[in-house]
Design a protein around this motif. Structure first.
Motif, short mmCIF file in Angstrom:
data_model
loop_
_atom_site.label_atom_id
_atom_site.label_comp_id
_atom_site.label_asym_id
_atom_site.label_seq_id
_atom_site.Cartn_x
_atom_site.Cartn_y
_atom_site.Cartn_z
N UNK A 93 37.67 35.79 49.03
CA UNK A 93 38.59 36.93 48.91
C UNK A 93 39.86 36.38 48.29
N UNK A 94 40.26 36.93 47.14
CA UNK A 94 41.30 36.29 46.34
C UNK A 94 42.63 37.04 46.35
N UNK A 95 42.56 38.38 46.42
CA UNK A 95 43.79 39.19 46.38
C UNK A 95 43.48 40.57 46.95
N UNK A 96 44.44 41.14 47.67
CA UNK A 96 44.22 42.44 48.32
C UNK A 96 45.46 43.31 48.13
N UNK A 97 45.24 44.57 47.77
CA UNK A 97 46.31 45.58 47.76
C UNK A 97 45.92 46.69 48.72
N UNK A 98 46.80 46.99 49.68
CA UNK A 98 46.50 48.00 50.69
C UNK A 98 46.88 49.40 50.22
N UNK A 99 48.12 49.56 49.73
CA UNK A 99 48.59 50.87 49.30
C UNK A 99 48.93 50.80 47.82
N UNK A 100 48.21 51.58 47.03
CA UNK A 100 48.33 51.54 45.57
C UNK A 100 48.88 52.88 45.09
N UNK A 117 43.59 51.38 47.22
CA UNK A 117 43.67 49.98 47.60
C UNK A 117 42.46 49.24 47.06
N UNK A 118 42.60 47.95 46.85
CA UNK A 118 41.49 47.19 46.26
C UNK A 118 41.43 45.78 46.83
N UNK A 119 40.23 45.21 46.70
CA UNK A 119 39.95 43.85 47.17
C UNK A 119 39.33 43.07 46.02
N UNK A 120 39.94 41.94 45.69
CA UNK A 120 39.42 41.11 44.60
C UNK A 120 38.66 39.92 45.18
N UNK A 121 37.43 39.72 44.68
CA UNK A 121 36.63 38.55 45.04
C UNK A 121 36.62 37.57 43.86
N UNK A 122 36.48 36.30 44.19
CA UNK A 122 36.54 35.25 43.17
C UNK A 122 35.39 34.27 43.35
N UNK A 123 34.69 33.99 42.25
CA UNK A 123 33.63 32.98 42.24
C UNK A 123 34.27 31.63 41.93
N UNK A 124 34.47 30.81 42.97
CA UNK A 124 35.16 29.53 42.79
C UNK A 124 34.23 28.42 42.32
N UNK A 137 54.10 49.14 49.72
CA UNK A 137 53.29 49.77 48.68
C UNK A 137 53.40 49.02 47.35
N UNK A 138 52.28 48.91 46.65
CA UNK A 138 52.17 48.25 45.35
C UNK A 138 52.41 46.74 45.41
N UNK A 139 52.45 46.18 46.61
CA UNK A 139 52.46 44.73 46.76
C UNK A 139 51.05 44.25 47.10
N UNK A 140 50.79 42.99 46.78
CA UNK A 140 49.49 42.42 47.12
C UNK A 140 49.67 41.19 48.00
N UNK A 141 48.61 40.90 48.71
CA UNK A 141 48.52 39.67 49.50
C UNK A 141 47.49 38.81 48.79
N UNK A 142 47.93 37.67 48.24
CA UNK A 142 47.08 36.91 47.32
C UNK A 142 47.10 35.43 47.64
N UNK A 143 46.03 34.75 47.29
CA UNK A 143 46.01 33.30 47.37
C UNK A 143 46.99 32.72 46.36
N UNK A 144 47.69 31.66 46.76
CA UNK A 144 48.65 31.04 45.86
C UNK A 144 47.97 30.45 44.64
N UNK A 145 46.72 30.08 44.81
CA UNK A 145 45.92 29.56 43.69
C UNK A 145 44.50 30.05 43.87
N UNK A 146 43.85 30.43 42.80
CA UNK A 146 42.52 31.04 42.89
C UNK A 146 41.54 30.17 43.67
N UNK A 147 40.92 30.79 44.71
CA UNK A 147 39.81 30.15 45.40
C UNK A 147 40.14 29.11 46.43
N UNK A 148 41.43 28.75 46.63
CA UNK A 148 41.75 27.72 47.61
C UNK A 148 41.60 28.30 49.01
#
Length: 305
Positions: A22-29, A42-49, A137-148
């Motif tokens: 799970x790489x990045x999440x937005x709750x309220x878009x 809202x959306x959830x981003x997955x990442x193939x590391x 709203x319109x903020x995301x909770x994201x990994x500082x670097x992809x896949x860590x």
């Protein structure tokens, strides 16, 4: 044996899916990424590391710890085969009838949202995240670097950060969390060789060295092929292995042999020119047709007396 192969394949596939994050999440878009219907959710981003393609159909997304199989990713969609080091976005709109990437639950603003990613068995937890209630709203909770992630694979807030789109806190659905717009090696090289003279000299040395090496290779191969041809010719003439130097000296006709052949031609054909060392063999061409031959006429031409 068949069961063993099947078990090994299943284990390898499971190990490969452990690279799904799970790489990045937005709750309220309200003013961000839109889905294929032009709507904002809202959306959830997955990442193939990993560094291989990963098929994610039949993995599970959920926001309920007691129901790990809440949304199974459907089979049959080619877009669930994620390339290496790439992303895919799922819309949390609670409308799975809209397609593969519309999941069966939504995210709730103002509360902590737990999101879990389970393997195909519905038991193995691949990844998880707790999105803080303070996310605006319109903020995301994201990994500082992809896949860590943490070494044990559990959720660790130190690897995550809130992003609002300002400065370097970019919001990057279906893209890298860290936008790479420079090359560190090129920057270092530019610092040490600002004029490019060293790079030019190195490039010329590489090119000329390659040409010299190529020339040597052609010379060596040519010499070996010529030597092999001389050996084969000597063996064919003498019927046995002979010294290559002797074969090279005796592989050509001697002057005496050439003179004898010339004399024989002269005596037999008598076609020697005025010059002493030139033989000319003339090819005689005569046109002949039975229609113009007198021996085939119907009657003889009368003779006068």
């Amino acid at each position: 044996m068949l069961l063993l192969c099947f078990a090994v394949s299943a284990t390898a596939l499971a190990q490969g899916r452990r690279g799904l994050r799970i790489n990045e999440v937005m709750v309220q878009n309200d003013s961000n990424y839109v889905d294929d219907y032009g709507l904002k959710h809202g959306w959830i981003e997955l990442y193939n590391s990993t560094y291989n393609y990963m098929e994610i159909s039949t993995v599970y997304l959920t926001n309920d710890r007691s129901n790990p199989k809440k949304y199974p990713v459907p089979r049959g969609d080619v877009r669930t085969d994620i390339p290496a080091r790439q992303h895919v976005v799922f819309f949390a709109d609670n409308e799975p009838n809209k397609g593969t990437f519309h999941i069966s639950f939504s995210l709730v603003p103002g509360v902590d949202n737990w999101i879990g990613l389970y393997d195909t068995d519905g038991i193995t937890l691949l990844d998880e995240v707790v999105v803080p209630a303070s996310l605006q709203p319109n903020q995301t909770y994201a990994l500082k670097q992809d896949g860590i992630s943490s070494p044990d694979g559990t959720f660790d807030p130190q690897y995550w950060e809130v992003r609002d789109g300002s400065n370097e806190k970019y919001i990057t659905p279906s893209s890298n969390n860290v936008i790479i717009d420079t090359n560190e090696n090129i920057d270092k090289f530019r610092q040490h060789d600002s004029s490019g003279i060293v790079m030019t000299i190195v490039a010329m040395l590489i090119v000329f060295s390659a040409l010299i090496l190529l020339s040597l290779c052609f010379y060596v191969f040519g010499y070996l092929n010529a030597r092999s041809a001389r050996i084969k010719k000597a063996v064919a003439q003498h019927g046995e292995e002979v010294d290559i130097e002797v074969a090279a000296r005796t592989s050509h006709d001697s002057g005496e042999e050439i003179a004898a052949i010339s004399m024989a031609l002269y005596e037999h054909l008598n076609t020697h020119d005025l010059e002493e060392t030139i033989l000319t063999i003339n090819k005689v061409k005569r046109s002949y047709s039975p229609w113009s031959s007198k021996i085939y006429t119907l009657r003889e031409t009368p003779h006068r007396r």
